[in-house]
Scaffold this active site. Structure first.
Site, mmCIF file in Angstrom:
data_model
loop_
_atom_site.group_PDB
_atom_site.id
_atom_site.type_symbol
_atom_site.label_atom_id
_atom_site.label_comp_id
_atom_site.label_asym_id
_atom_site.label_seq_id
_atom_site.Cartn_x
_atom_site.Cartn_y
_atom_site.Cartn_z
ATOM 1 N N THR A 1 0.887 -1.167 0.000
ATOM 2 C CA THR A 1 0.000 0.000 0.000
ATOM 3 C C THR A 1 0.914 1.203 0.000
ATOM 4 O OG1 THR A 1 -1.603 -1.158 1.373
ATOM 5 C CG2 THR A 1 -1.731 1.231 1.398
ATOM 6 N N LEU B 1 -12.418 -5.702 1.438
ATOM 7 C CA LEU B 1 -11.719 -4.494 1.861
ATOM 8 C C LEU B 1 -10.520 -4.910 2.681
ATOM 9 C CD1 LEU B 1 -14.499 -2.028 3.095
ATOM 10 C CD2 LEU B 1 -13.577 -2.325 0.793
ATOM 11 N N THR C 1 1.138 -1.462 6.249
ATOM 12 C CA THR C 1 1.053 -2.087 4.925
ATOM 13 C C THR C 1 1.220 -3.596 5.079
ATOM 14 O OG1 THR C 1 3.412 -1.929 4.467
ATOM 15 C CG2 THR C 1 2.065 -0.040 3.821
ATOM 16 N N HIS C 2 0.952 -4.289 3.997
ATOM 17 C CA HIS C 2 1.005 -5.748 3.899
ATOM 18 C C HIS C 2 -0.266 -6.391 4.450
ATOM 19 C CE1 HIS C 2 4.927 -4.614 2.553
ATOM 20 N NE2 HIS C 2 5.208 -5.842 2.183
ATOM 21 N N THR C 3 -0.217 -7.273 5.428
ATOM 22 C CA THR C 3 -1.361 -8.151 5.686
ATOM 23 C C THR C 3 -2.475 -7.465 6.494
ATOM 24 O OG1 THR C 3 0.241 -9.932 5.652
ATOM 25 C CG2 THR C 3 -1.980 -10.500 6.372
ATOM 26 N N GLY C 4 -3.391 -6.823 5.766
ATOM 27 C CA GLY C 4 -4.484 -6.099 6.413
ATOM 28 C C GLY C 4 -5.373 -7.001 7.243
HETATM 29 N N1 ASP Z 1 -2.644 -3.793 3.618
HETATM 30 C C1 ASP Z 1 -3.238 -3.849 2.314
HETATM 31 C C2 ASP Z 1 -4.408 -4.765 2.307
HETATM 32 O O1 ASP Z 1 -4.507 -5.633 3.150
HETATM 33 C C3 ASP Z 1 -2.349 -4.303 1.227
HETATM 34 C C4 ASP Z 1 -0.926 -4.131 1.455
HETATM 35 O O2 ASP Z 1 -0.476 -3.188 2.056
HETATM 36 O O3 ASP Z 1 -0.187 -4.988 1.021
HETATM 37 O O4 ASP Z 1 -5.193 -4.632 1.389
#
Ligand code: ASP
Length: 306
Positions: A166, A195, A217-220
């Site tokens: 993100t 979402l 960021t990453h695993t929402g």
């Molecule tokens: N955190 C974001 C989501 O879960 C995506 C990401 O940052 O990789 O959609």
């Protein structure tokens, strides 16, 4: 002290926001201008035009903005055909009594506010999506697609080759107002309508100018369960240092033992001018952009390991 923190993929718009902050611009407006450039950059493969579609090959964007002076929030989720979507979240904050719009309603509001209907699926994303999905489908599923149950294709949803990311901007302006802006296309090949945390206040972002701001960021799917960004800002309100507040949030993430577990990156700043970016369980090296008014130019730095 004016400052700006953003993830590594913020490069197309970081200097724009720094320039506006230097001229005395307000934090949210300056960040929305910068992040719009990230969303339009095809080389950024996680956000906006360069991002990845859902399982049906449709782009659905999520974004959020928060003003730490007032705790006003605007957010949009699963928005089709719209760029820049962080600017749309800002419009929600400014022009509606609501905090969040999703899907068709968000697109309708975008048209009311003068946003064009954009072509948002990059040809390369379309090609990669179809190749990836074909690998997951049986000949029967392939023949009936898209009128099939999508949930059994969840191996595709957690594609390890398409790293989740993100764009997050956390900034402080000349009036010491702290704000945060996020934007993403979410997970590659996500279930339609899913979402992530990026539009969810408290999970993917939170700002309170008296204490600081955080964005993930990453695993929402993990930060939504822990309310990670709000945890960090609340801990600072309760007297924790920035480092200890992040440590607490990481502890909460590590207490999760079920569900989809993977990496999370925490970005945070405090009202005293400190910042920290922490990599919790992401295998790749995580880098970020940082600038404050004592520095001649922005620097790309390496995140600490949790
Ligand atoms: N955190 C974001 C989501 O879960 C995506 C990401 O940052 O990789 O959609």
């Amino acid at each position: 002290m004016k400052m700006l923190l953003a993830n590594a993929e913020a490069w197309p718009g970081f200097d724009t926001t720094v320039g506006l902050l230097k001229q005395g611009g307000a934090s949210i407006a300056a960040m929305v201008s910068g992040i719009a450039k990230v969303e339009r950059e095809a080389k950024v493969r996680s956000v906006g035009y360069g991002g990845w579609p859902n399982m049906l090959g449709e782009m659905e964007f999520d974004a959020g903005v928060m003003d730490g002076a007032t705790r006003d929030v605007g957010a949009v989720g699963a928005v089709p055909a719209t760029l820049p979507v962080s600017a749309l979240a800002y419009e929600v904050m400014q022009h509606l009594p609501h905090v969040m719009l999703t899907g068709a309603g968000a697109r309708r509001f975008a048209s009311e506010r003068g946003f064009a209907v954009d072509e948002v699926l990059h040809p390369d994303s379309k090609r990669v999506w179809w190749e990836r999905l074909q690998k997951e489908m049986s000949p029967e599923q392939l023949a009936a697609f898209p009128d099939i149950a999508l949930a059994p294709l969840s191996n595709a949803i957690t594609d390890p080759e398409r790293v989740r990311d993100t764009t997050v901007f956390l900034g402080r302006d000349a009036t010491d107002n702290i704000g945060v802006v996020t934007s993403t296309s979410g997970w590659a090949w996500k279930y339609p309508g899913r979402l992530g945390d990026s539009p969810i206040p408290g999970a993917g972002f939170y700002a309170d100018s008296r204490y600081g701001a955080a964005a993930c960021t990453h695993t929402g799917e993990m930060t939504m369960r822990c309310g990670t960004s709000r945890s960090i800002v609340l801990a600072m309100r309760l007297g924790y240092s920035l480092q200890d507040a992040i440590k607490l949030a990481v502890e909460e993430l590590s207490e999760l033992k079920s569900g989809f577990l993977a990496g999370v990156v925490i970005h945070a700043i405090d009202a005293k001018g400190n910042h920290q970016v922490v990599n919790y369980r992401c295998e790749e090296e995580i880098r970020y952009w940082y600038w404050d008014e004592r520095m001649a130019a922005p620097e790309l730095r390496v995140a600490a390991q949790a």
